[in-house]
Design a protein around this motif. Structure first.
Motif, PDB file in Angstrom:
ATOM      1  N   THR A 167       1.297  -7.407   3.838  1.00  0.00           N
ATOM      2  CA  THR A 167       1.312  -6.263   2.924  1.00  0.00           C
ATOM      3  C   THR A 167       2.236  -5.181   3.462  1.00  0.00           C
ATOM      4  O   THR A 167       2.141  -4.787   4.615  1.00  0.00           O
ATOM      5  CB  THR A 167      -0.110  -5.699   2.736  1.00  0.00           C
ATOM      6  OG1 THR A 167      -0.935  -6.697   2.122  1.00  0.00           O
ATOM      7  CG2 THR A 167      -0.096  -4.456   1.866  1.00  0.00           C
ATOM      8  N   GLY A 187      -1.695   2.742   8.123  1.00  0.00           N
ATOM      9  CA  GLY A 187      -0.725   1.655   8.239  1.00  0.00           C
ATOM     10  C   GLY A 187      -1.152   0.617   9.252  1.00  0.00           C
ATOM     11  O   GLY A 187      -1.026  -0.593   9.021  1.00  0.00           O
ATOM     12  N   VAL A 247      -3.953  -1.484   7.782  1.00  0.00           N
ATOM     13  CA  VAL A 247      -3.438  -2.439   6.800  1.00  0.00           C
ATOM     14  C   VAL A 247      -2.799  -3.630   7.497  1.00  0.00           C
ATOM     15  O   VAL A 247      -3.068  -4.797   7.160  1.00  0.00           O
ATOM     16  CB  VAL A 247      -2.429  -1.755   5.859  1.00  0.00           C
ATOM     17  CG1 VAL A 247      -1.746  -2.793   4.960  1.00  0.00           C
ATOM     18  CG2 VAL A 247      -3.123  -0.696   5.004  1.00  0.00           C
ATOM     19  N   LYS A 248      -1.945  -3.373   8.483  1.00  0.00           N
ATOM     20  CA  LYS A 248      -1.203  -4.441   9.145  1.00  0.00           C
ATOM     21  C   LYS A 248      -2.127  -5.381   9.924  1.00  0.00           C
ATOM     22  O   LYS A 248      -1.857  -6.577  10.036  1.00  0.00           O
ATOM     23  CB  LYS A 248      -0.150  -3.841  10.066  1.00  0.00           C
ATOM     24  CG  LYS A 248       0.981  -3.127   9.329  1.00  0.00           C
ATOM     25  CD  LYS A 248       1.740  -4.077   8.423  1.00  0.00           C
ATOM     26  CE  LYS A 248       2.938  -3.399   7.777  1.00  0.00           C
ATOM     27  NZ  LYS A 248       3.686  -4.332   6.902  1.00  0.00           N
ATOM     28  N   LYS A 254       3.840  -0.188  11.548  1.00  0.00           N
ATOM     29  CA  LYS A 254       2.699   0.361  10.793  1.00  0.00           C
ATOM     30  C   LYS A 254       3.132   0.791   9.396  1.00  0.00           C
ATOM     31  O   LYS A 254       2.380   0.617   8.434  1.00  0.00           O
ATOM     32  CB  LYS A 254       2.088   1.533  11.550  1.00  0.00           C
ATOM     33  CG  LYS A 254       1.691   1.195  12.992  1.00  0.00           C
ATOM     34  CD  LYS A 254       1.261   2.418  13.758  1.00  0.00           C
ATOM     35  CE  LYS A 254       0.993   2.106  15.228  1.00  0.00           C
ATOM     36  NZ  LYS A 254       2.220   1.754  15.976  1.00  0.00           N
ATOM     37  N   VAL A 255       4.308   1.388   9.278  1.00  0.00           N
ATOM     38  CA  VAL A 255       4.873   1.788   7.985  1.00  0.00           C
ATOM     39  C   VAL A 255       6.211   1.086   7.834  1.00  0.00           C
ATOM     40  O   VAL A 255       7.066   1.170   8.723  1.00  0.00           O
ATOM     41  CB  VAL A 255       5.045   3.315   7.891  1.00  0.00           C
ATOM     42  CG1 VAL A 255       5.721   3.692   6.576  1.00  0.00           C
ATOM     43  CG2 VAL A 255       3.700   4.022   8.027  1.00  0.00           C
ATOM     44  N   VAL A 291       0.875  -1.168   0.000  1.00  0.00           N
ATOM     45  CA  VAL A 291       0.000   0.000   0.000  1.00  0.00           C
ATOM     46  C   VAL A 291       0.911   1.217   0.000  1.00  0.00           C
ATOM     47  O   VAL A 291       1.720   1.399   0.921  1.00  0.00           O
ATOM     48  CB  VAL A 291      -0.930   0.019   1.224  1.00  0.00           C
ATOM     49  CG1 VAL A 291      -1.684   1.345   1.296  1.00  0.00           C
ATOM     50  CG2 VAL A 291      -1.914  -1.144   1.171  1.00  0.00           C
ATOM     51  N   CYS A 292       0.807   2.039  -1.037  1.00  0.00           N
ATOM     52  CA  CYS A 292       1.651   3.233  -1.189  1.00  0.00           C
ATOM     53  C   CYS A 292       0.819   4.466  -0.855  1.00  0.00           C
ATOM     54  O   CYS A 292      -0.205   4.711  -1.505  1.00  0.00           O
ATOM     55  CB  CYS A 292       2.192   3.330  -2.605  1.00  0.00           C
ATOM     56  SG  CYS A 292       3.185   1.919  -3.112  1.00  0.00           S
ATOM     57  N   VAL A 335       3.693  -1.393   3.773  1.00  0.00           N
ATOM     58  CA  VAL A 335       3.166  -0.028   3.727  1.00  0.00           C
ATOM     59  C   VAL A 335       4.332   0.922   3.443  1.00  0.00           C
ATOM     60  O   VAL A 335       5.330   0.923   4.167  1.00  0.00           O
ATOM     61  CB  VAL A 335       2.461   0.352   5.041  1.00  0.00           C
ATOM     62  CG1 VAL A 335       1.974   1.810   4.984  1.00  0.00           C
ATOM     63  CG2 VAL A 335       1.294  -0.588   5.315  1.00  0.00           C
TER      64      VAL A 335
END
Length: 513
Positions: free
Chosen positions: A162, A152, A155-156, A195-196, A136-137, A164
């Motif tokens: 995935t 982030g 997503v996680k 997260k990122v 995910v950008c 980030v």
């Protein structure tokens, strides 16, 4: 699959304003220890209270023009906007972001399968994450860092494998010092651990992104990629070596006929140049793009034809920082547009000192309807302090020329710049009242080390950060209080408070209003 998140535009303005003010107060709290003897948090809180007065409020909610329109058409009741019903109301939540469109095209042409999320606020990310995308950008151009951290985390939680990745202007500005960041700043960035996965610290970081995606796809360590910040096993942020990227602006043209229709609207943005030839001392844009580049006329003509051939685009927004910076080129562009008889109208930023009767006539003939000018002050003394290279009378003449051709105008003004006094403030009020501007927008001066005025901080006794600053003639609380007086002092020109009337204008024009 690669997911692109281009913005997080709230469904209504109330949430955005409250979050922005809360983030500003958190930032002031984090910086407080740098300025002993100054209560930064108290200053920021008072600035927020003052700026709140610029917004229309109904039933305790901040209202933009679109929110007010929704209130009226909903029977004098404030509707609760959701991702499911927002398309039935007025909102900026569905507008097209050029950063998202460009990144979609770039990744697709690089062999990836991108999915574009124009606006996180109206998208069900859970459904997309079920496909377990590679990455995910997130672009920071239109998001707060707290948004990025929250995205982030989401997503996680749903798709831990995935990756980030965050990049864009805000990431570049905040992380550019790299290993020289203060311990307090490094502590803040540690909250993004887990997260990122990586930040790209480059204004034009497309190639760094592609190299990173290749590494992730192949399961190779990202440590060899330039322009990154990432975390080691202990959660400490690590920086890779920097490498300047410089992508020619003609290579950023959009093949609009190859962009899926679901990503397009009746109003579209187009960029014809990058950078600004001027060095206004309150601005940091020169730091991102120190030189100016222009799209070639042939490339621009083809791009405009592709938009026109879509058949449904009604309005174009030239998103250049300064569309009128080169008079000879502007004349050539306008003559090209007139010759090709495009079906859309257009709006843009412009520099008041660049406008002449001939150019304004060509602008009108080519379909111009709205011009946004950074006038910044009605005081020649303040304009000189800013190195604005604008004469007050030039600005008045430009507004009158545009008005004579029935082109609507907005002037933006910065209050509190070093040297500002109640007298210079009144000069700006007098200017607005005399000018005949359709709209004006008041900004509070924001101070950072990236602005050129930082080099003159001793001259002005200037210190602080963001909206918590002070200098020899004023501080940010005093300046924000002066701003609260504007609406009663300017009876005939409209202000949208701290919203953006140009975005509202172009959206409504695209819909046929």
């Amino acid at each position: 699959m690669i997911v692109i998140i281009a913005s997080n535009q709230p469904l209504d303005v109330d949430e955005h304003i409250r979050r922005r003010m809360l983030n500003a107060e958190k930032g002031a709290g984090r910086r407080a220890s740098r300025y002993p003897g100054r209560d930064l948090l108290s200053m920021q809180t008072q600035v927020n209270r003052n700026l709140q007065k610029l917004f229309l409020q109904i039933d305790g909610r901040y209202m933009s023009l679109f929110d007010l329109m929704n209130y009226v058409v909903n029977g004098r009741q404030i509707p609760r906007l959701t991702s499911g019903n927002v398309s039935h109301y007025y909102s900026l939540a569905g507008m097209v972001t050029l950063n998202g469109i460009y990144l979609y095209q770039f990744l697709r042409d690089s062999g990836y399968d991108p999915v574009l999320v124009q606006n996180y606020a109206v998208t069900d990310l859970n459904e997309i994450l079920r496909e377990k995308p590679l990455a995910v950008c997130i672009s920071s151009n239109f998001l707060f860092m707290e948004d990025i951290r929250e995205i982030g985390l989401k997503v996680k939680r749903q798709s831990p494998e995935t990756r980030v990745i965050a990049g864009g202007m805000l990431v570049k500005r905040l992380l550019d010092p790299g290993a020289h960041l203060s311990p307090r700043a490094l502590s803040y960035w540690s909250t993004f651990f887990g997260k990122v996965d990586a930040f790209i610290i480059e204004t034009q970081g497309e190639h760094s992104l592609i190299e990173l995606l290749h590494c992730l796809k192949d399961g190779v360590s990202m440590s060899r990629i330039s322009n990154l910040a990432y975390f080691n096993e202990k959660g400490n942020i690590t920086f890779s070596p920097r490498r300047k990227e410089d992508l020619a602006i003609d290579e950023t043209r959009i093949a609009w006929n190859r962009i899926p229709g679901e990503y397009l609207r009746k109003t579209l943005p187009v960029n014809t140049s990058r950078g600004c030839a001027f060095r206004c001392r309150f601005c940091n844009y020169h730091w991102f793009f120190p030189t100016i580049q222009y799209k070639s006329l042939d490339v621009l003509r083809k791009e405009l034809h592709l938009i026109n051939d879509l058949g449904f685009v009604k309005h174009l927004r030239f998103s250049d920082d300064n569309f009128t910076s080169n008079n000879a080129r502007l004349r050539t562009v306008l003559e090209m547009m007139i010759k090709n008889r495009f079906d859309f109208t257009w709006s843009s930023y412009a520099r008041a000192s660049a406008l002449t009767p001939e150019l304004v006539g060509l602008m009108k003939e080519s379909g111009c309807e709205f011009i946004d000018m950074g006038i910044e002050s009605g005081s020649q003394e303040i304009l000189n302090n800013m190195d604005k290279r604008l004469d007050r009378d030039q600005a008045l003449a430009a507004i009158r020329m545009l008005k004579a051709h029935d082109i609507q105008t907005r002037g933006t003004f910065i209050f509190g710049y070093p040297g500002e006094t109640e007298n210079t403030f009144q000069e700006t009020i007098d200017f607005i009242n005399e000018s005949g501007l359709t709209y004006y927008h008041p900004y509070l001066f924001s101070y950072s080390k990236r602005t050129l005025v930082y080099q003159e901080r001793e001259k002005y006794g200037l210190d602080g950060y963001g909206f918590t600053w002070w200098h020899d003639t004023m501080n940010s609380v005093e300046a924000s209080f002066l701003i609260t007086r504007i609406m009663e002092l300017v009876p005939d020109t409209y202000t949208d408070g701290q919203a953006h009337i140009l975005e509202v204008f172009k959206t409504l024009r695209g819909e046929g209003y």
